[in-house]
Scaffold this motif. Structure first.
Motif, PDB file in Angstrom:
ATOM      1  N   HIS A  20      36.975  50.655  23.215  1.00 58.50           N
ATOM      2  CA  HIS A  20      37.744  49.429  23.450  1.00 58.50           C
ATOM      3  C   HIS A  20      37.233  48.292  22.554  1.00 58.50           C
ATOM      4  CE1 HIS A  20      40.356  46.762  25.714  1.00 58.50           C
ATOM      5  NE2 HIS A  20      39.345  45.903  25.746  1.00 58.50           N
ATOM      6  N   LEU A  21      35.926  48.104  22.505  1.00 60.34           N
ATOM      7  CA  LEU A  21      35.356  47.040  21.673  1.00 60.34           C
ATOM      8  C   LEU A  21      35.609  47.303  20.191  1.00 60.34           C
ATOM      9  CD1 LEU A  21      31.988  46.384  23.531  1.00 60.34           C
ATOM     10  CD2 LEU A  21      33.979  44.857  23.429  1.00 60.34           C
ATOM     11  N   GLN A  22      35.515  48.564  19.765  1.00 61.31           N
ATOM     12  CA  GLN A  22      35.771  48.894  18.366  1.00 61.31           C
ATOM     13  C   GLN A  22      37.238  48.668  18.003  1.00 61.31           C
ATOM     14  OE1 GLN A  22      34.234  52.887  18.051  1.00 61.31           O
ATOM     15  NE2 GLN A  22      32.121  52.195  18.289  1.00 61.31           N
ATOM     16  N   ASN A  23      38.138  48.858  18.958  1.00 58.86           N
ATOM     17  CA  ASN A  23      39.563  48.651  18.723  1.00 58.86           C
ATOM     18  C   ASN A  23      39.975  47.184  18.828  1.00 58.86           C
ATOM     19  OD1 ASN A  23      40.104  51.357  18.231  1.00 58.86           O
ATOM     20  ND2 ASN A  23      40.577  51.788  20.362  1.00 58.86           N
ATOM     21  N   HIS A  24      39.054  46.335  19.260  1.00 58.43           N
ATOM     22  CA  HIS A  24      39.359  44.911  19.418  1.00 58.43           C
ATOM     23  C   HIS A  24      38.308  44.043  18.719  1.00 58.43           C
ATOM     24  CE1 HIS A  24      42.804  45.399  22.013  1.00 58.43           C
ATOM     25  NE2 HIS A  24      42.146  46.407  22.546  1.00 58.43           N
ATOM     26  N   PRO A  25      38.211  44.174  17.395  1.00 59.93           N
ATOM     27  CA  PRO A  25      37.223  43.361  16.672  1.00 59.93           C
ATOM     28  C   PRO A  25      37.553  41.874  16.677  1.00 59.93           C
ATOM     29  CG  PRO A  25      38.656  44.494  15.118  1.00 59.93           C
ATOM     30  CD  PRO A  25      38.977  45.028  16.493  1.00 59.93           C
ATOM     31  N   GLU A  26      38.785  41.536  17.081  1.00 57.49           N
ATOM     32  CA  GLU A  26      39.135  40.115  17.170  1.00 57.49           C
ATOM     33  C   GLU A  26      38.367  39.427  18.292  1.00 57.49           C
ATOM     34  OE1 GLU A  26      41.957  42.078  20.083  1.00 57.49           O
ATOM     35  OE2 GLU A  26      41.054  42.639  18.180  1.00 57.49           O
ATOM     36  N   VAL A  27      37.854  40.197  19.234  1.00 55.06           N
ATOM     37  CA  VAL A  27      37.022  39.629  20.293  1.00 55.06           C
ATOM     38  C   VAL A  27      35.637  39.411  19.710  1.00 55.06           C
ATOM     39  CG1 VAL A  27      36.038  39.970  22.579  1.00 55.06           C
ATOM     40  CG2 VAL A  27      38.353  40.803  22.086  1.00 55.06           C
ATOM     41  N   GLN A  28      35.294  38.165  19.579  1.00 51.14           N
ATOM     42  CA  GLN A  28      34.041  37.799  18.941  1.00 51.14           C
ATOM     43  C   GLN A  28      32.867  37.929  19.915  1.00 51.14           C
ATOM     44  OE1 GLN A  28      33.763  36.644  15.460  1.00 51.14           O
ATOM     45  NE2 GLN A  28      35.639  37.857  15.635  1.00 51.14           N
ATOM     46  N   ASN A  29      31.700  38.246  19.365  1.00 47.53           N
ATOM     47  CA  ASN A  29      30.502  38.372  20.197  1.00 47.53           C
ATOM     48  C   ASN A  29      30.195  37.085  20.950  1.00 47.53           C
ATOM     49  OD1 ASN A  29      29.900  41.078  19.769  1.00 47.53           O
ATOM     50  ND2 ASN A  29      28.748  40.642  17.908  1.00 47.53           N
ATOM     51  N   ILE A  30      30.397  35.942  20.312  1.00 45.83           N
ATOM     52  CA  ILE A  30      30.114  34.669  20.986  1.00 45.83           C
ATOM     53  C   ILE A  30      30.995  34.527  22.228  1.00 45.83           C
ATOM     54  CG2 ILE A  30      31.712  33.312  19.540  1.00 45.83           C
ATOM     55  CD1 ILE A  30      28.311  32.027  20.767  1.00 45.83           C
ATOM     56  N   GLU A  31      32.237  34.995  22.138  1.00 39.99           N
ATOM     57  CA  GLU A  31      33.137  34.928  23.299  1.00 39.99           C
ATOM     58  C   GLU A  31      32.638  35.835  24.423  1.00 39.99           C
ATOM     59  OE1 GLU A  31      36.624  36.102  21.159  1.00 39.99           O
ATOM     60  OE2 GLU A  31      37.250  34.028  20.817  1.00 39.99           O
ATOM     61  N   LEU A  32      32.177  37.017  24.049  1.00 41.71           N
ATOM     62  CA  LEU A  32      31.619  37.919  25.058  1.00 41.71           C
ATOM     63  C   LEU A  32      30.399  37.298  25.723  1.00 41.71           C
ATOM     64  CD1 LEU A  32      31.902  41.317  23.153  1.00 41.71           C
ATOM     65  CD2 LEU A  32      33.188  40.641  25.180  1.00 41.71           C
ATOM     66  N   MET A  33      29.545  36.672  24.917  1.00 41.44           N
ATOM     67  CA  MET A  33      28.338  36.053  25.476  1.00 41.44           C
ATOM     68  C   MET A  33      28.689  34.920  26.436  1.00 41.44           C
ATOM     69  SD  MET A  33      25.619  37.618  24.523  1.00 41.44           S
ATOM     70  CE  MET A  33      24.375  36.429  24.971  1.00 41.44           C
ATOM     71  N   ILE A  34      29.711  34.140  26.084  1.00 41.36           N
ATOM     72  CA  ILE A  34      30.106  33.022  26.943  1.00 41.36           C
ATOM     73  C   ILE A  34      30.684  33.549  28.256  1.00 41.36           C
ATOM     74  CG2 ILE A  34      31.747  31.109  27.194  1.00 41.36           C
ATOM     75  CD1 ILE A  34      31.495  30.802  24.049  1.00 41.36           C
ATOM     76  N   GLN A  87      32.697  26.725  20.907  1.00 40.43           N
ATOM     77  CA  GLN A  87      32.089  27.982  21.351  1.00 40.43           C
ATOM     78  C   GLN A  87      30.581  27.824  21.490  1.00 40.43           C
ATOM     79  OE1 GLN A  87      33.730  30.411  18.186  1.00 40.43           O
ATOM     80  NE2 GLN A  87      34.938  31.596  19.672  1.00 40.43           N
ATOM     81  N   MET A  88      29.954  27.175  20.526  1.00 37.27           N
ATOM     82  CA  MET A  88      28.506  26.984  20.595  1.00 37.27           C
ATOM     83  C   MET A  88      28.128  26.107  21.787  1.00 37.27           C
ATOM     84  SD  MET A  88      27.189  28.925  18.435  1.00 37.27           S
ATOM     85  CE  MET A  88      25.513  28.412  18.772  1.00 37.27           C
ATOM     86  N   ALA A  89      28.916  25.080  22.063  1.00 38.31           N
ATOM     87  CA  ALA A  89      28.637  24.222  23.218  1.00 38.31           C
ATOM     88  C   ALA A  89      28.774  25.016  24.511  1.00 38.31           C
ATOM     89  CB  ALA A  89      29.576  23.019  23.224  1.00 38.31           C
ATOM     90  N   ALA A  90      29.810  25.856  24.596  1.00 31.82           N
ATOM     91  CA  ALA A  90      29.998  26.682  25.796  1.00 31.82           C
ATOM     92  C   ALA A  90      28.867  27.687  25.946  1.00 31.82           C
ATOM     93  CB  ALA A  90      31.346  27.400  25.727  1.00 31.82           C
ATOM     94  N   TYR A  91      28.420  28.262  24.831  1.00 33.14           N
ATOM     95  CA  TYR A  91      27.314  29.212  24.869  1.00 33.14           C
ATOM     96  C   TYR A  91      26.029  28.514  25.333  1.00 33.14           C
ATOM     97  CZ  TYR A  91      23.620  32.314  23.271  1.00 33.14           C
ATOM     98  OH  TYR A  91      22.494  33.101  23.204  1.00 33.14           O
ATOM     99  N   GLN A  95      23.754  29.259  28.657  1.00 33.54           N
ATOM    100  CA  GLN A  95      22.319  29.565  28.616  1.00 33.54           C
ATOM    101  C   GLN A  95      21.532  28.636  29.526  1.00 33.54           C
ATOM    102  OE1 GLN A  95      21.084  32.368  26.989  1.00 33.54           O
ATOM    103  NE2 GLN A  95      23.297  32.633  26.907  1.00 33.54           N
ATOM    104  N   LYS A  96      21.896  27.374  29.560  1.00 38.52           N
ATOM    105  CA  LYS A  96      21.206  26.409  30.434  1.00 38.52           C
ATOM    106  C   LYS A  96      21.443  26.740  31.899  1.00 38.52           C
ATOM    107  CE  LYS A  96      21.127  22.594  27.198  1.00 38.52           C
ATOM    108  NZ  LYS A  96      21.681  21.285  26.831  1.00 38.52           N
ATOM    109  N   GLU A  97      22.638  27.225  32.226  1.00 35.15           N
ATOM    110  CA  GLU A  97      22.953  27.596  33.615  1.00 35.15           C
ATOM    111  C   GLU A  97      22.111  28.770  34.090  1.00 35.15           C
ATOM    112  OE1 GLU A  97      27.155  28.327  33.406  1.00 35.15           O
ATOM    113  OE2 GLU A  97      27.660  26.196  33.517  1.00 35.15           O
ATOM    114  N   LYS A  98      21.691  29.611  33.174  1.00 35.38           N
ATOM    115  CA  LYS A  98      20.882  30.784  33.535  1.00 35.38           C
ATOM    116  C   LYS A  98      19.447  30.405  33.866  1.00 35.38           C
ATOM    117  CE  LYS A  98      21.067  33.753  30.252  1.00 35.38           C
ATOM    118  NZ  LYS A  98      21.262  34.761  29.206  1.00 35.38           N
TER     119      LYS A  98
END
Length: 99
Positions: A20-34, A87-91, A95-98
């Protein structure tokens, strides 16, 4: 449930996730992390760690090849976009919430 069957089901689900992840490279890692607090690189780290725990010689880069379905540098050149300030602000907020 039989432990072997459970392991086979978990492995099949993991392969499905990778596909699924390989078929959806438009999904960025930063989005997954957020959104999910993990990304493709996290999966590769977990994969390499599991191999090491079992005495199997698979390093992080080999694990990334498995997760990305190609060498990471190639995936990065083809698909990775620069994270936006939003995206960086959301990331960073995530991280601060964790903590």
């Amino acid at each position: 449930m039989d432990k072997q069957i459970e392991t086979e089901l978990e492995a099949a689900a993991f392969r499905g996730l990778l596909t699924h992840l390989q078929n959806h490279p438009e999904v960025q890692n930063i989005e997954l992390m957020i959104l999910a607090d993990f990304c493709r690189n996290c999966l590769a780290k977990w994969y390499a760690e599991a191999a090491k725990e079992r005495g199997i010689d698979i390093d992080y880069e080999q694990a990334r090849d498995k997760v990305y379905g190609m060498p990471y540098a190639e995936w990065k050149d083809k698909y990775q976009l620069t994270a936006t300030p939003e995206q960086m602000a959301a990331y960073e907020k995530r991280q601060k919430e964790k903590q």
